[in-house]
Design a protein around this motif. Structure first.
Motif, PDB file in Angstrom:
ATOM      1  N   SER A  59       0.860  -1.259   0.012  1.00  0.00           N
ATOM      2  CA  SER A  59      -0.033  -0.181  -0.108  1.00  0.00           C
ATOM      3  C   SER A  59       0.956   1.507  -0.062  1.00  0.00           C
ATOM      4  O   SER A  59       2.062   1.223   0.214  1.00  0.00           O
ATOM      5  CB  SER A  59      -0.933   0.040   1.427  1.00  0.00           C
ATOM      6  OG  SER A  59      -0.024   0.091   2.409  1.00  0.00           O
ATOM      7  N   HIS A  60       0.131   2.269  -0.411  1.00  0.00           N
ATOM      8  CA  HIS A  60       0.719   3.823  -0.336  1.00  0.00           C
ATOM      9  C   HIS A  60       0.022   4.826   0.065  1.00  0.00           C
ATOM     10  O   HIS A  60      -1.386   4.779  -0.211  1.00  0.00           O
ATOM     11  CB  HIS A  60       1.284   3.844  -1.356  1.00  0.00           C
ATOM     12  CG  HIS A  60       1.991   5.233  -1.883  1.00  0.00           C
ATOM     13  ND1 HIS A  60       3.398   5.404  -1.246  1.00  0.00           N
ATOM     14  CD2 HIS A  60       2.000   6.294  -2.512  1.00  0.00           C
ATOM     15  CE1 HIS A  60       3.562   6.844  -1.387  1.00  0.00           C
ATOM     16  NE2 HIS A  60       2.566   7.447  -2.246  1.00  0.00           N
ATOM     17  N   ALA A  61       0.459   5.687   0.921  1.00  0.00           N
ATOM     18  CA  ALA A  61      -0.357   6.853   1.175  1.00  0.00           C
ATOM     19  C   ALA A  61       0.170   7.974   0.536  1.00  0.00           C
ATOM     20  O   ALA A  61       1.200   8.493   0.867  1.00  0.00           O
ATOM     21  CB  ALA A  61      -0.429   7.097   2.794  1.00  0.00           C
ATOM     22  N   TYR A  62      -0.899   8.763  -0.148  1.00  0.00           N
ATOM     23  CA  TYR A  62      -0.447   9.863  -0.863  1.00  0.00           C
ATOM     24  C   TYR A  62      -0.668  11.092  -0.214  1.00  0.00           C
ATOM     25  O   TYR A  62      -1.378  11.282   1.078  1.00  0.00           O
ATOM     26  CB  TYR A  62      -1.373  10.001  -1.950  1.00  0.00           C
ATOM     27  CG  TYR A  62      -1.309   8.997  -3.170  1.00  0.00           C
ATOM     28  CD1 TYR A  62      -0.319   9.178  -4.124  1.00  0.00           C
ATOM     29  CD2 TYR A  62      -1.974   7.957  -3.170  1.00  0.00           C
ATOM     30  CE1 TYR A  62      -0.047   8.411  -5.087  1.00  0.00           C
ATOM     31  CE2 TYR A  62      -1.881   7.095  -3.960  1.00  0.00           C
ATOM     32  CZ  TYR A  62      -0.723   7.305  -4.987  1.00  0.00           C
ATOM     33  OH  TYR A  62      -0.601   6.159  -6.103  1.00  0.00           O
ATOM     34  N   ALA A  63       0.298  12.283  -0.053  1.00  0.00           N
ATOM     35  CA  ALA A  63       0.442  13.218   0.682  1.00  0.00           C
ATOM     36  C   ALA A  63      -0.464  14.276   0.516  1.00  0.00           C
ATOM     37  O   ALA A  63      -0.692  15.504   0.847  1.00  0.00           O
ATOM     38  CB  ALA A  63       1.760  13.724   0.842  1.00  0.00           C
ATOM     39  N   ALA A  64      -0.775  14.566  -1.113  1.00  0.00           N
ATOM     40  CA  ALA A  64      -1.477  15.681  -1.735  1.00  0.00           C
ATOM     41  C   ALA A  64      -2.715  15.165  -2.587  1.00  0.00           C
ATOM     42  O   ALA A  64      -2.715  14.019  -3.128  1.00  0.00           O
ATOM     43  CB  ALA A  64      -0.589  16.570  -2.225  1.00  0.00           C
ATOM     44  N   ARG A  65      -3.850  15.884  -2.878  1.00  0.00           N
ATOM     45  CA  ARG A  65      -4.633  15.565  -3.431  1.00  0.00           C
ATOM     46  C   ARG A  65      -4.121  15.579  -5.150  1.00  0.00           C
ATOM     47  O   ARG A  65      -3.106  16.129  -5.376  1.00  0.00           O
ATOM     48  CB  ARG A  65      -5.792  16.675  -3.658  1.00  0.00           C
ATOM     49  CG  ARG A  65      -6.541  16.763  -2.149  1.00  0.00           C
ATOM     50  CD  ARG A  65      -7.509  17.664  -2.258  1.00  0.00           C
ATOM     51  NE  ARG A  65      -7.158  19.117  -2.415  1.00  0.00           N
ATOM     52  CZ  ARG A  65      -8.049  20.128  -2.876  1.00  0.00           C
ATOM     53  NH1 ARG A  65      -9.298  20.193  -2.773  1.00  0.00           N
ATOM     54  NH2 ARG A  65      -7.428  21.302  -3.030  1.00  0.00           N
ATOM     55  N   GLY A  66      -4.853  14.988  -5.949  1.00  0.00           N
ATOM     56  CA  GLY A  66      -4.496  14.968  -7.457  1.00  0.00           C
ATOM     57  C   GLY A  66      -4.612  13.582  -7.871  1.00  0.00           C
ATOM     58  O   GLY A  66      -5.122  12.767  -7.264  1.00  0.00           O
TER      59      GLY A  66
END
Length: 260
Positions: free
Chosen positions: A193-200
């Motif tokens: 898994s991966h957690a994104y730091a910003a919208r987009g």
């Protein structure tokens, strides 16, 4: 040999090469018979001779191989370019086939299939919360020809490289698993898994690194150094922000309310 006088004349006719006493006939001149003698005792005829087998090694024609019928023998050993051993005997100069080395360039025409690739939740993630990515690949066996020989190239998944589209990546020995198959709730962190730091919107991809080995039709095997890669890319993940607010009505009841 012993005969009576009655056959003396016949013996002389049959064996003209034999030296009768008082004659100068040399029966060994053009014959393998040597030291020939004939003696008439008055009651019998005594005949004697030595015989040398053609090709025998008897010191230039003389010898004592009386009555021998042996084949000519040779004392010569194996030819200089022959090699002998007690198991396989003698052999000459032969070309021995060995398994050739195989490189990644040699099997470039053998292309393994790309992995399947998906993400959870379905194409949507939340900033700061894990999004789960899952890839799948299997062993593959591709038949063809290499160096003029029929071969089968075997590919085995060795590792998975996940690239999440925001510049970060992760390498895993497996392709991961879905939350339901793991018995976990959504947004639970997993090895892939991966957690994104910003919208987009991000374009994620996965690369499978296959180890390879070649099986020749002779049954011989040759491992190929390095890895063959197959990539699936372009999986879109839309990342959004989630805010909570205390409201008195839901968005269905008040579509214009906060967060609706």
């Amino acid at each position: 040999m012993r005969w009576v006088n009655a056959v003396t004349l016949i013996l002389v006719l049959l064996f003209p090469f034999l030296a009768v006493p008082g004659t100068t006939t040399d029966c060994g001149a053009q014959s393998a018979w040597t030291h020939c003698t004939v003696e008439n005792t008055g009651s019998s005829v005594e005949i004697g001779a030595d015989y040398t087998a053609p090709g025998g090694n008897n010191g230039g024609g003389g010898g004592n191989d009386r009555g021998s019928d042996r084949e000519p023998q040779s004392d010569a050993g194996p030819a200089p370019d022959e090699q002998c051993n007690p198991v396989v005997g003698c052999r000459g100069n032969y070309r021995v086939w060995t398994i050739p080395e195989v490189t990644l360039a040699d099997i470039a025409s053998f292309t393994p299939a790309r992995p399947s690739f998906t993400g959870e939740p379905d194409g949507v993630a939340v900033v700061g919360m894990p999004a789960n990515f899952v890839a799948a690949a299997t062993e593959q066996h591709i038949a063809g020809e290499l160096f003029g020989y029929a071969v089968v190239v075997h590919f085995t998944p060795a590792s998975y490289v996940f690239r999440y589209g925001d510049g970060s990546s992760r390498t895993s020995p497996t392709g991961g698993a879905s939350w339901p198959s793991l018995g976990q709730a959504q947004f639970t962190a997993t090895p892939t898994s991966h957690a994104y730091a910003a919208r987009g919107t991000y374009r994620a991809s996965v690369t499978v690194r296959y180890s390879a080995w070649v099986e020749f039709d002779t049954g011989a095997r040759r491992d190929v150094p390095g890895f063959v890669e197959a990539t699936t890319e372009g999986y879109g993940m839309r990342v959004v922000e989630v805010h909570t607010a205390l409201v008195d009505r839901t968005c269905l009841e008040d579509p214009t309310g906060p967060g609706c």
